[in-house]
Design a protein around this motif. Structure first.
Motif, PDB file in Angstrom:
ATOM      1  N   GLY A  76       0.819  -1.214   0.000  1.00  0.00           N
ATOM      2  CA  GLY A  76       0.000   0.000   0.000  1.00  0.00           C
ATOM      3  C   GLY A  76       0.844   1.253   0.000  1.00  0.00           C
ATOM      4  N   TYR A  77       1.949   1.208   0.718  1.00  0.00           N
ATOM      5  CA  TYR A  77       2.852   2.355   0.741  1.00  0.00           C
ATOM      6  C   TYR A  77       3.495   2.564  -0.627  1.00  0.00           C
ATOM      7  N   LEU A  78       3.870   1.476  -1.295  1.00  0.00           N
ATOM      8  CA  LEU A  78       4.422   1.588  -2.649  1.00  0.00           C
ATOM      9  C   LEU A  78       3.411   2.196  -3.614  1.00  0.00           C
ATOM     10  N   ILE A  79       2.163   1.839  -3.450  1.00  0.00           N
ATOM     11  CA  ILE A  79       1.123   2.381  -4.330  1.00  0.00           C
ATOM     12  C   ILE A  79       0.969   3.880  -4.109  1.00  0.00           C
ATOM     13  N   LYS A  82       3.718   5.867  -5.876  1.00  0.00           N
ATOM     14  CA  LYS A  82       3.599   5.942  -7.334  1.00  0.00           C
ATOM     15  C   LYS A  82       2.207   6.382  -7.751  1.00  0.00           C
ATOM     16  N   GLU A  83       1.482   7.016  -6.852  1.00  0.00           N
ATOM     17  CA  GLU A  83       0.102   7.399  -7.095  1.00  0.00           C
ATOM     18  C   GLU A  83      -0.021   8.435  -8.194  1.00  0.00           C
ATOM     19  N   LYS A  84       0.979   9.279  -8.398  1.00  0.00           N
ATOM     20  CA  LYS A  84       0.885  10.332  -9.401  1.00  0.00           C
ATOM     21  C   LYS A  84       0.829   9.764 -10.813  1.00  0.00           C
ATOM     22  N   LYS A  85       1.414   8.604 -11.003  1.00  0.00           N
ATOM     23  CA  LYS A  85       1.452   8.017 -12.336  1.00  0.00           C
ATOM     24  C   LYS A  85       0.133   7.362 -12.725  1.00  0.00           C
ATOM     25  N   ARG A  86      -0.534   6.796 -11.748  1.00  0.00           N
ATOM     26  CA  ARG A  86      -1.782   6.078 -12.023  1.00  0.00           C
ATOM     27  C   ARG A  86      -2.879   6.566 -11.101  1.00  0.00           C
ATOM     28  N   THR A  87      -4.061   6.613 -11.628  1.00  0.00           N
ATOM     29  CA  THR A  87      -5.219   6.886 -10.795  1.00  0.00           C
ATOM     30  C   THR A  87      -6.246   5.811 -11.083  1.00  0.00           C
ATOM     31  N   VAL A  88      -6.866   5.330 -10.050  1.00  0.00           N
ATOM     32  CA  VAL A  88      -7.886   4.306 -10.194  1.00  0.00           C
ATOM     33  C   VAL A  88      -9.191   4.918  -9.727  1.00  0.00           C
ATOM     34  N   THR A  89     -10.034   5.261 -10.680  1.00  0.00           N
ATOM     35  CA  THR A  89     -11.316   5.863 -10.354  1.00  0.00           C
ATOM     36  C   THR A  89     -12.406   5.132 -11.106  1.00  0.00           C
ATOM     37  N   THR A  90     -13.598   5.480 -10.791  1.00  0.00           N
ATOM     38  CA  THR A  90     -14.738   4.893 -11.478  1.00  0.00           C
ATOM     39  C   THR A  90     -15.747   5.996 -11.774  1.00  0.00           C
ATOM     40  N   HIS A 109     -15.125   5.758  -4.722  1.00  0.00           N
ATOM     41  CA  HIS A 109     -14.838   6.189  -6.083  1.00  0.00           C
ATOM     42  C   HIS A 109     -13.351   6.453  -6.304  1.00  0.00           C
ATOM     43  N   HIS A 110     -12.614   6.800  -5.258  1.00  0.00           N
ATOM     44  CA  HIS A 110     -11.167   7.036  -5.325  1.00  0.00           C
ATOM     45  C   HIS A 110     -10.493   6.245  -4.210  1.00  0.00           C
ATOM     46  N   PRO A 111     -10.288   4.944  -4.376  1.00  0.00           N
ATOM     47  CA  PRO A 111      -9.782   4.104  -3.283  1.00  0.00           C
ATOM     48  C   PRO A 111      -8.359   4.434  -2.833  1.00  0.00           C
ATOM     49  N   LEU A 112      -7.582   5.127  -3.658  1.00  0.00           N
ATOM     50  CA  LEU A 112      -6.229   5.495  -3.235  1.00  0.00           C
ATOM     51  C   LEU A 112      -6.240   6.509  -2.099  1.00  0.00           C
ATOM     52  N   LEU A 113      -7.357   7.217  -1.923  1.00  0.00           N
ATOM     53  CA  LEU A 113      -7.473   8.163  -0.816  1.00  0.00           C
ATOM     54  C   LEU A 113      -7.345   7.460   0.532  1.00  0.00           C
ATOM     55  N   VAL A 114      -7.799   6.218   0.598  1.00  0.00           N
ATOM     56  CA  VAL A 114      -7.716   5.448   1.843  1.00  0.00           C
ATOM     57  C   VAL A 114      -6.258   5.253   2.235  1.00  0.00           C
ATOM     58  N   LYS A 159     -10.054  -0.689   6.260  1.00  0.00           N
ATOM     59  CA  LYS A 159     -10.397   0.104   5.083  1.00  0.00           C
ATOM     60  C   LYS A 159      -9.390  -0.125   3.952  1.00  0.00           C
ATOM     61  N   MET A 160      -8.134  -0.302   4.300  1.00  0.00           N
ATOM     62  CA  MET A 160      -7.122  -0.563   3.280  1.00  0.00           C
ATOM     63  C   MET A 160      -7.369  -1.900   2.592  1.00  0.00           C
ATOM     64  N   LEU A 161      -7.809  -2.900   3.343  1.00  0.00           N
ATOM     65  CA  LEU A 161      -8.144  -4.189   2.729  1.00  0.00           C
ATOM     66  C   LEU A 161      -9.285  -4.025   1.727  1.00  0.00           C
ATOM     67  N   ASP A 162     -10.334  -3.288   2.127  1.00  0.00           N
ATOM     68  CA  ASP A 162     -11.464  -3.048   1.223  1.00  0.00           C
ATOM     69  C   ASP A 162     -11.025  -2.287  -0.018  1.00  0.00           C
ATOM     70  N   ALA A 163     -10.234  -1.228   0.189  1.00  0.00           N
ATOM     71  CA  ALA A 163      -9.803  -0.397  -0.937  1.00  0.00           C
ATOM     72  C   ALA A 163      -8.891  -1.176  -1.884  1.00  0.00           C
TER      73      ALA A 163
END
Length: 174
Positions: A76-79, A82-90, A109-114, A159-163
């Motif tokens: 999760g910390y690695l993600i 590198k969050e600026k390169k990828r965004t996972v939204t719906t 809608h933005h699970p990286l926020l978790v 919450k991190m597991l869910d996200a």
């Protein structure tokens, strides 16, 4: 003279190559089901706050779960790094409260926020300390209460597991 340091961190991989956070999470969920992981985390937490009881599970299973959760936290910390390169939204759609779990609608809608919020509050080492403390207190009876707040990191981990499961599910659909 060279300054030689001994690295005492455990190595889970046979080769020394870099792994992406998404690969580590996929590996975590190959060996651990989301519902079973949340149930194990919940039972460890329940027994950790009880002074006179300890968990009936085999200690090796608990230790293996702690090791895999530590690897999950690092993924999760690695993600988040590198969050600026990828965004996972719906797309915005009406979501049922059953799908949300502990996540808010914005986090759904933005699970990286978790992950960003969790690592803003706690470091990787603090999550490791929390997991070790939870396992220690759940495996035996003790006289003293845990010295730190154990509820907030527990909620972040759940919450991190869910996200993470949501992120991997959406990556599979693409």
């Amino acid at each position: 003279m060279k300054n030689k340091r001994t690295d005492f961190d455990t190595r889970f991989w046979a080769v020394r190559r870099k792994h992406s956070g998404f690969q580590l999470m996929e590996t975590f969920f190959k060996f651990n089901d989301l519902a079973a992981s949340k149930k194990m985390l919940n039972s460890i937490m329940n027994y950790a706050v009880k002074k006179d009881r300890w968990i009936k599970e085999d200690p090796s299973v608990i230790f293996h779960f702690r090791q895999s959760m530590q690897s999950f936290v690092r993924a999760g910390y690695l993600i988040t790094l590198k969050e600026k390169k990828r965004t996972v939204t719906t797309q915005r759609e009406d979501t049922s409260p059953l799908f949300l779990g502990l996540l808010s609608e914005k986090e759904y809608h933005h699970p990286l926020l978790v992950f960003k919020k969790a690592f803003r509050e706690y470091s990787v080492q603090e999550f490791d300390y929390f997991l070790s403390g939870m396992v220690y207190f759940s495996l035996g009876a003790y006289d003293h209460l845990p010295e730190r707040n154990m509820i907030s990191p527990y909620i972040h981990l759940t919450k991190m597991l869910d996200a993470a499961h949501l992120i991997l599910e959406r990556r599979g659909k693409k």
